[in-house]
Structure formats: C-alpha cells, structure tokens
Design a protein around this motif. Structure first.
Motif, PDB file in Angstrom:
ATOM      1  N   ALA A   1       0.831  -1.203   0.000  1.00 47.57           N
ATOM      2  CA  ALA A   1       0.000   0.000   0.000  1.00 47.57           C
ATOM      3  C   ALA A   1       0.871   1.261   0.000  1.00 47.57           C
ATOM      4  O   ALA A   1       0.649   2.189  -0.787  1.00 47.57           O
ATOM      5  CB  ALA A   1      -0.936  -0.010   1.204  1.00 47.57           C
TER       6      ALA A   1
ATOM      7  N   ARG B   1      -1.809 -15.941  -1.204  1.00 46.96           N
ATOM      8  CA  ARG B   1      -0.958 -14.996  -1.943  1.00 46.96           C
ATOM      9  C   ARG B   1      -0.074 -14.213  -0.976  1.00 46.96           C
ATOM     10  O   ARG B   1       1.101 -13.970  -1.243  1.00 46.96           O
ATOM     11  CB  ARG B   1      -1.839 -14.044  -2.763  1.00 46.96           C
TER      12      ARG B   1
ATOM     13  N   TYR C   1     -16.901 -17.441   1.896  1.00 49.11           N
ATOM     14  CA  TYR C   1     -16.353 -16.446   2.833  1.00 49.11           C
ATOM     15  C   TYR C   1     -16.273 -17.016   4.243  1.00 49.11           C
ATOM     16  O   TYR C   1     -15.215 -17.172   4.799  1.00 49.11           O
ATOM     17  CB  TYR C   1     -17.132 -15.122   2.831  1.00 49.11           C
TER      18      TYR C   1
ATOM     19  N   ARG D   1     -10.010  -9.734   0.427  1.00 49.02           N
ATOM     20  CA  ARG D   1      -9.388  -8.399   0.441  1.00 49.02           C
ATOM     21  C   ARG D   1      -9.950  -7.479  -0.644  1.00 49.02           C
ATOM     22  O   ARG D   1      -9.447  -6.370  -0.840  1.00 49.02           O
ATOM     23  CB  ARG D   1      -7.861  -8.530   0.316  1.00 49.02           C
TER      24      ARG D   1
HETATM   25  C1  FYN Z   1       2.011  -8.980   1.619  1.00 53.12           C
HETATM   26  N1  FYN Z   1       1.756  -8.365   2.787  1.00 53.12           N
HETATM   27  C2  FYN Z   1       2.597  -8.842   3.697  1.00 53.12           C
HETATM   28  C3  FYN Z   1       3.416  -9.786   3.049  1.00 53.12           C
HETATM   29  N2  FYN Z   1       3.021  -9.849   1.756  1.00 53.12           N
HETATM   30  N3  FYN Z   1       2.736  -8.536   4.997  1.00 53.12           N
HETATM   31  C4  FYN Z   1       3.695  -9.178   5.671  1.00 53.12           C
HETATM   32  N4  FYN Z   1       4.518 -10.088   5.133  1.00 53.12           N
HETATM   33  C5  FYN Z   1       4.405 -10.421   3.825  1.00 53.12           C
HETATM   34  N5  FYN Z   1       5.241 -11.309   3.299  1.00 53.12           N
HETATM   35  C6  FYN Z   1       0.742  -7.358   3.015  1.00 53.12           C
HETATM   36  C7  FYN Z   1       0.731  -6.236   1.998  1.00 53.12           C
HETATM   37  O1  FYN Z   1       1.567  -5.192   2.353  1.00 53.12           O
HETATM   38  C8  FYN Z   1      -0.727  -5.838   2.005  1.00 53.12           C
HETATM   39  O2  FYN Z   1      -0.992  -4.946   3.065  1.00 53.12           O
HETATM   40  C9  FYN Z   1      -1.441  -7.136   2.304  1.00 53.12           C
HETATM   41  O3  FYN Z   1      -0.487  -7.995   2.893  1.00 53.12           O
HETATM   42  C10 FYN Z   1      -2.016  -7.806   1.055  1.00 53.12           C
HETATM   43  O4  FYN Z   1      -1.046  -7.882   0.074  1.00 53.12           O
HETATM   44  P1  FYN Z   1      -1.366  -8.175  -1.454  1.00 53.12           P
HETATM   45  O5  FYN Z   1      -2.082  -9.432  -1.542  1.00 53.12           O
HETATM   46  O6  FYN Z   1      -0.090  -8.073  -2.185  1.00 53.12           O
HETATM   47  O7  FYN Z   1      -2.221  -6.929  -1.881  1.00 53.12           O
HETATM   48  P2  FYN Z   1      -3.783  -6.570  -1.788  1.00 53.12           P
HETATM   49  O8  FYN Z   1      -3.863  -5.164  -1.380  1.00 53.12           O
HETATM   50  O9  FYN Z   1      -4.555  -7.583  -1.049  1.00 53.12           O
HETATM   51  O10 FYN Z   1      -4.307  -6.622  -3.263  1.00 53.12           O
HETATM   52  C11 FYN Z   1      -3.653  -6.540  -4.425  1.00 53.12           C
HETATM   53  C12 FYN Z   1      -4.428  -7.264  -5.537  1.00 53.12           C
HETATM   54  C13 FYN Z   1      -4.692  -8.658  -5.019  1.00 53.12           C
HETATM   55  C14 FYN Z   1      -5.727  -6.581  -5.871  1.00 53.12           C
HETATM   56  C15 FYN Z   1      -3.549  -7.228  -6.756  1.00 53.12           C
HETATM   57  O11 FYN Z   1      -5.553  -8.555  -3.971  1.00 53.12           O
HETATM   58  C16 FYN Z   1      -5.304  -9.618  -5.966  1.00 53.12           C
HETATM   59  O12 FYN Z   1      -4.638 -10.160  -6.846  1.00 53.12           O
HETATM   60  N6  FYN Z   1      -6.571  -9.888  -5.722  1.00 53.12           N
HETATM   61  C17 FYN Z   1      -7.357 -10.853  -6.443  1.00 53.12           C
HETATM   62  C18 FYN Z   1      -8.636 -11.037  -5.707  1.00 53.12           C
HETATM   63  C19 FYN Z   1      -9.553 -11.975  -6.406  1.00 53.12           C
HETATM   64  O13 FYN Z   1      -9.475 -12.157  -7.605  1.00 53.12           O
HETATM   65  N7  FYN Z   1     -10.433 -12.609  -5.689  1.00 53.12           N
HETATM   66  C20 FYN Z   1     -11.274 -13.653  -6.240  1.00 53.12           C
HETATM   67  C21 FYN Z   1     -12.677 -13.278  -6.141  1.00 53.12           C
HETATM   68  S1  FYN Z   1     -13.262 -13.596  -4.568  1.00 53.12           S
HETATM   69  P3  FYN Z   1      -1.016  -3.359   2.829  1.00 53.12           P
HETATM   70  O14 FYN Z   1       0.320  -2.963   2.327  1.00 53.12           O
HETATM   71  O15 FYN Z   1      -1.314  -2.818   4.175  1.00 53.12           O
HETATM   72  O16 FYN Z   1      -2.117  -3.146   1.827  1.00 53.12           O
HETATM   73  C22 FYN Z   1     -14.874 -13.101  -4.576  1.00 53.12           C
HETATM   74  O17 FYN Z   1     -15.354 -12.663  -3.562  1.00 53.12           O
END
Ligand code: FYN
Ligand code: ADP
Ligand code: MG
Length: 565
Positions: free
Chosen positions: A266, A405, A480, A551
């Motif tokens: 983020a 992920r 969910y 998320r």
């Molecule tokens: C990631 N994060 C971590 C780590 N890796 N924290 C600690 N350690 C590790 N190793 C943190 C990262 O900083 C984010 O917090 C959070 O974890 C999530 O990381 P992500 O997954 O990289 O990013 P985000 O914001 O969830 O979303 C990005 C996205 C992804 C939109 C590209 O969510 C995605 O590909 N989503 C697909 C969802 C989908 O298709 N769902 C199916 C339909 S389900 P912050 O930095 O605080 O943000 C129907 O309901």
C-alpha cells in the motif's frame, strides 16, 4: 485407405492429427462425444496424449494454463453446442488473461444450421465464439486444414496472446484427398522472434526512470509468460528499484528477494512518483491507477507491454515501451545504467517491509488449539514450499486465495497458478491436471471449500491418470465464512456443508487425509506430496475464519435500506 486407382488417401481426422503435430501440439484436454470421439481415439493411437475430463470447462481451463506455462497454445477439444459452450468460459478466461489457447469443437452441418432446420446440437458456434476470443475460424475443407490450424496457432500466440476458436464441422472429418497431395500442403510455421522497442521510446523511458525519486516496479504475469525472469532480475538488481509482484507474477523474482516490497504494498503504491508497469495492466487489480491506493501525488507511468493499445487505457502513460518484454526490458536496463533508486525512499519502504514481515510471522506461528485459522494452516504450506520450491501452486477461493498470496512465498517463475484477471472460481482441478502433465513436477492446490466445489468431480480425472497432485481444501464450511446465521427460514446463502472431502477423494480412487491442526496438516502434506499420488487433505478451518469478499471487500455492494439500527 486408397481409391479405385489405388492412390493412397487421407481423411480429415488423419490430416488434422498430422497438422497439429506439425504445429508442435502433442497434448489435448477434452471430453469426447459426437462428432469428435474418433479424433481423440486416433490421436491416442498415434501416441499423442489425450486427457479425458468429466466436463469441458475444466478441460478448457487445463488448456489455458498449459498455454501459459509452456508459452505455446494449450488445446481443448469438445463436442458441439453444449460441450462447446462449456468450453467457451475457459476460452474467454484464456483471452482475458492473455494465455494462448485453442478451443477445437466439432459442430453440426452448415447447411442445416444455416437454415435453422433443427440439426442435432444445432448452433452457430463460429459466431458465438467471436466476442470471447481473439479470433474464430472455421475449416470447411480438408485442403484448408494445414493453413487453418497454422492461422489459429499464429493468432493465439503472437501479439498479445489469447484464445482462438476453431470450428470443425462433422463433415470435415470424413472428407478425403490423396495423401501425397495432403502432405505437400503440410508445413511447420516459421517461428517469429520478439519485437524490440524503437530507440527513441527506450530513451524516453530511461529519462523518466532516471528522474525518479521514489520509483516502484510492478511485475505482472506477462513477465512470467514471456520467460523474462533473468531480464526482470537484471533490471531490478541493477537499478535497486523496489518491486511488487502481481499474483501470478510472484516468483518471476523469488518472493524472498531483498528488493521485494510486497509486504509494504500500500505504501509503495501510494508513495511512489514513478510506477514502472512491467507486463502488468493498470486494471481493477491496480485500482485503475486511481483513488486512495495511489495517494495524492501525480504519478508518472512507464509501461512495458506487447500491445500498444494497452497504453493510456486507464491513465496517461508517460513512457510506453511496446514490444516483447524479454527484448525491451534489457534495452531500458542498458539505457538507465548507473541509476540507483534513492536510498531514502528504499529505507522508507524496506524498514516497514521488515516490520510487517515480523508482525505476520507472529500470526503464522501462533496456534492455541481448536480449529485452525488461515495463518497457522497456511504457514505449513509456506514452509513446505520454502523447502521444495519446484512445486506448482494452484490457488483459488476468496480468503483462501488472498491469504495464500500473502503468506506463501513463491520462489520460481510460473509456479503460482491462480484465478487471474477475472478472479474466477473453478480453475482448480483443470489447472492441476495441466500443471502436473506439462511440468512433471508436483502440484499443491490450495482451495477454498466453495471454490473446490466448482471442479471437484475432476479429482476422478486426477486419480485416473495418477497425477502427483495434493489438494488442500480449506474447509470453513462456507462462501467467505461458514457460520452466518440462517435467515428467512432458509439456510444462509453463504453456508455450505462441512463436507468430508477426504472421503470423496477416497471414493474416487485417491488418498484422503483429515487435518484438524497444523501438526496433522504438516504430516499429511509431507506424506502426500512424497507419495507422488493423488491426495486430498481436508483442512478444517474455523467457520468464523475469513471475511466477506476477502481483500476485495471494497468491490462488494451492500444495501443500507431497512438495516436494523
Ligand atoms: C504482503 N503483505 C505482507 C506480506 N506480503 N505482509 C507481511 N509479510 C508479507 N510477506 C501485506 C501487503 O503489504 C498488504 O498490506 C497485504 O499484505 C495484502 O497484500 P497483497 O495481496 O499483495 O495486496 P492486496 O492489497 O490484497 O491486493 C492486491 C491485488 C490482489 C488486488 C492485486 O488482492 C489480488 O490479486 N486480488 C485478487 C482477488 C480476487 O481475484 N479474488 C477472487 C474473487 S473472490 P497493505 O500494504 O497494508 O495493503 C470473490 O469474492
Ligand atoms: P497481471 O494481472 O499480472 O498484472 P495482466 O494479465 O493484467 O497481468 O497483464 C499482462 C500483460 O502482459 C498484458 O497486458 C499482455 O499484453 C502483456 N504481455 C504478454 N506477453 C508479453 C510479452 N511477451 N511482452 C510484453 N508484454 C506481454
Ligand atoms: Mg470457505
């Protein structure tokens, strides 16, 4: 076969098989039936591979991901109308995700279909496929089989890759022609190298990057598809630019690389001044480059893509670099030589990365008895893959997807195979079959219990072929969550049965495990993958674990009308 003059003949079946082989195809995924059963049979008799599925959608998903992993079209074969339509979902998925794929479907007789006289499975498949793929072709004459298949392969593979439909009217298979004439029409299409970017565009991209004070690079699945891992690593390491992998971009550079900013995603996006999109689209997964995610600063974008039309699709792109990223990225790497991402920005990003990782680690390693949560269960998978990086990781669900992920590091390119651009549920078992058959490395599928249900019957396909696939069902008994109160006198729409999926696996010929805690999960996972046989681990998760829509909650729509105060 020969005619009265004793000239040796071939027919549509045999010529199609020869031509697919000329085009480097040795595997098809499909479901047999009228009119393509004998095509599949003859294909097998010829020593080629045919994986017979229980439903076409999953054969289609297998073909789509085979295309992604191999960098050449995966091929699905279906019967007419309903079988074709089942395959179209996967064809559209391949197109949306830029995976090269061919859907070959048998179809009914043109003259009857065109007059709508009610043929067996009458449908104008050729037209219906069009909006869901890069191109739809029909081969009407045996003489056109060599050029028709070459054209389909070329279209699927070149430019932005995608799905191509090939309509095969039943009559085509029975057409004959002299074998020698047919062989004279056959050819192997000449390979085309990846395109470079014009020097002026490279220089413009270099100027933007060299002026960046807070750069970030986003690594999309186009990099993995393009087999550009060495080129991406060189660009990142030579510039020191923090990178964020997209879901399937994970592993292009190993997730444990010191320049990964994933754990501070983020902040990296909101705070950057230049965002370098490397074969990643500025679509919904990147919030279209708008809103809170991107902060208040005006961003400059550098974008690498094979498709010029992708530029300025969501935001103005200051420096488009169009061509094959495997060729264009080294051009830009050379042009920015000497540039290093400013230390102050890197410190800001990576101090927080370290802190966030520590915070997550504490959650992953905490288990106080009772049912598992996503963190302490997925930690088992994380540790397994850290020790065995050559595993193909298939992943679908909502919370099962998002948490995997986040938690499970991917260390090799093209190993993470997930729901992709549409967030599609149902890719699971088809992907498992393809990953196991095209890589011959083990597969672990982390599946939400709801997601698993979309393709669950295909575990019979997996056991029939004795593929090295271990499925972990994250079983919280719901979409969910599994504990929503019933409403309106009905079972809640989000609740599912807390099913013994492990027994289902046993019934269909594989080995089932029930895991109630991380220790059982670890033991089951180790034994299952080592067995190289089909296994399913039913991992019992707290029904309260998970959040609605995972998320991507912000995309959900709720009604405030009539809400209790
Ligand atoms: C990631 N994060 C971590 C780590 N890796 N924290 C600690 N350690 C590790 N190793 C943190 C990262 O900083 C984010 O917090 C959070 O974890 C999530 O990381 P992500 O997954 O990289 O990013 P985000 O914001 O969830 O979303 C990005 C996205 C992804 C939109 C590209 O969510 C995605 O590909 N989503 C697909 C969802 C989908 O298709 N769902 C199916 C339909 S389900 P912050 O930095 O605080 O943000 C129907 O309901
Ligand atoms: P992600 O979801 O990981 O961001 P996308 O599927 O949205 O990935 O984007 C991948 C991009 O990669 C697509 O825009 C596609 O055109 C592009 N692409 C595919 N192959 C290549 C290639 N060889 N060179 C450059 N770009 C490519
Ligand atoms: Mg669930």
């Amino acid at each position: 076969m020969s005619n009265e003059e004793n000239v040796e003949l071939t027919d549509g079946f045999h010529l199609l098989i020869d031509v697919l082989k000329d085009n480097g195809i040795d595997t098809m995924y499909g479901v047999v039936g009228i009119p393509i059963t004998n095509l599949a049979r003859l294909w097998q008799e010829d020593g080629q591979k045919f994986y017979s599925f229980r439903a076409e959608q999953h054969a289609g998903y297998a073909a789509s991901i085979a295309g992604y992993i191999q960098g050449k079209p995966g091929v699905a074969l279906t019967v007419s109308a309903p079988g074709f339509l089942n395959g179209v979902t996967a064809l559209a998925h391949a197109t949306t995700n830029c995976f090269p794929m061919l859907l070959l479907s048998g179809s009914s007789e043109r003259d009857i279909v065109d007059l709508q006289q009610g043929d067996y499975e009458e449908m104008d498949q050729f037209q219906i496929a069009k909006p869901h793929c890069k191109a739809s072709y029909r081969i009407n004459s045996i003489r056109d089989i060599p050029i028709g298949i070459a054209r389909a392969m070329r279209t699927a593979l070149t430019g932005r890759p995608g799905g191509v439909y090939v309509d095969l009217p039943a009559r085509l298979f029975g057409q004959t022609m002299p074998l020698a004439e047919a062989n004279a029409l056959r050819f192997t299409p000449a390979p085309i190298g990846g395109a470079a970017a014009p020097e002026a565009d490279v220089a413009r991209a270099a100027e933007v990057i060299k002026a960046a004070k807070k750069p970030v690079a986003v690594i999309g699945k186009g990099c993995a598809y393009a087999r550009a891992e060495a080129e991406v690593k060189a660009f990142i390491e030579e510039t020191g630019i923090p990178f964020l992998p997209m879901g399937m971009g994970k592993g292009t550079i190993p997730d444990n690389h010191p320049l990964s900013a994933a754990a501070n995603r983020a902040r990296a996006l909101a705070g950057c001044d230049v965002c370098i999109l490397i074969a990643a689209r500025l679509n919904w997964l990147m919030q279209h480059g708008k809103g809170k995610t991107w902060g208040n600063e005006l961003k400059k974008y550098v974008q690498f893509d094979v498709l010029a039309q992708e530029m300025d699709s969501n935001q103005p792109i200051a420096a488009p670099v169009v061509g094959d990223v495997k060729v264009t990225l080294p051009q830009v790497t050379a042009a920015v030589k000497g540039y290093k991402a400013p230390a102050e920005w890197c410190k800001e990003i990576f101090d927080k990365v370290a802190a966030n990782k520590e915070k997550l680690k504490a959650k992953l390693t905490t288990y106080n008895g009772g049912e598992m949560n996503y963190q302490n269960s997925l930690n088992v998978v994380k540790e397994y893959i850290a020790a065995n990086p050559n595993v193909n990781l298939v992943n679908e669900g909502a919370n099962a997807l998002d948490n995997t992920r986040m938690v499970v590091d991917v260390l090799q390119p093209r190993r993470r195979l997930d729901t992709g651009t549409w967030g599609v549920m149902g890719i699971g078992m088809g992907y498992c079959v393809a990953a196991a058959t095209v890589t011959s490395d083990p597969v672990i599928a982390v599946e939400g219990d709801s997601a698993f249900g979309f393709s669950g019957m295909e575990i019979e396909t997996i056991t029939r072929y004795q593929l090295p696939v271990t499925i972990i069902v994250m079983n919280n008994g719901g979409i969910y969550k599994g504990n929503e109160a019933d409403t309106g006198g009905q079972i809640s729409c989000t609740r599912l049965g807390r099913v013994r999926y492990d027994l289902m696996m046993e019934a269909l010929g594989g080995k089932g495990y029930l895991a109630n805690n991380p220790t059982e999960l670890k033991a089951a996972l180790e034994e299952a993958v080592a067995s190289k046989k089909p296994c399913l681990i039913n991992a019992m998760i707290d029904p309260d674990a998970g959040v609605e829509s995972g998320r991507i909650k912000s995309l959900n729509v709720v009604s405030n009308i009539g809400k209790k105060k």
